[in-house]
Design a protein around this motif. Structure first.
Motif: not given
Length: 86
Positions: A33-36, A61-67
């Motif tokens: 998901k992060l890579k995409r 923490p990037a997982l919880k951030k919005t785009y």
């Protein structure tokens, strides 16, 4: 987000690598998901980034951030590194 880069003006294009270790993000679905997300970010701004080889290391923490939050952080990082075309 951590960024490592090597500038190469003789290169034809900008190349990116996305590294998300298992130790940082254990679930493969979250790593993908992060890579995409970052591939999409790079694709949207590719023409404004100078020719270089870049490695992007997203953190958990990037997982919880919005785009939008990821995009702002990424653009600030690129500008601080001096990789943004003026």
């Amino acid at each position: 987000i951590t960024l490592r880069w090597i500038s190469n003006p003789n290169q034809n294009s900008t190349r990116f690598g996305f590294i998300v270790p298992k130790k940082v993000v254990p679930k493969v679905t979250d790593r993908n998901k992060l890579k995409r997300r970052f591939k999409h970010l790079v694709g949207n701004h590719l023409e404004r980034i100078i020719k270089a080889d870049l490695l992007i290391f997203p953190k958990k923490p990037a997982l919880k951030k919005t785009y939008l939050a990821l995009e702002l952080e990424f653009l600030n990082l690129i500008k601080q590194a001096g990789l943004w075309k003026r």
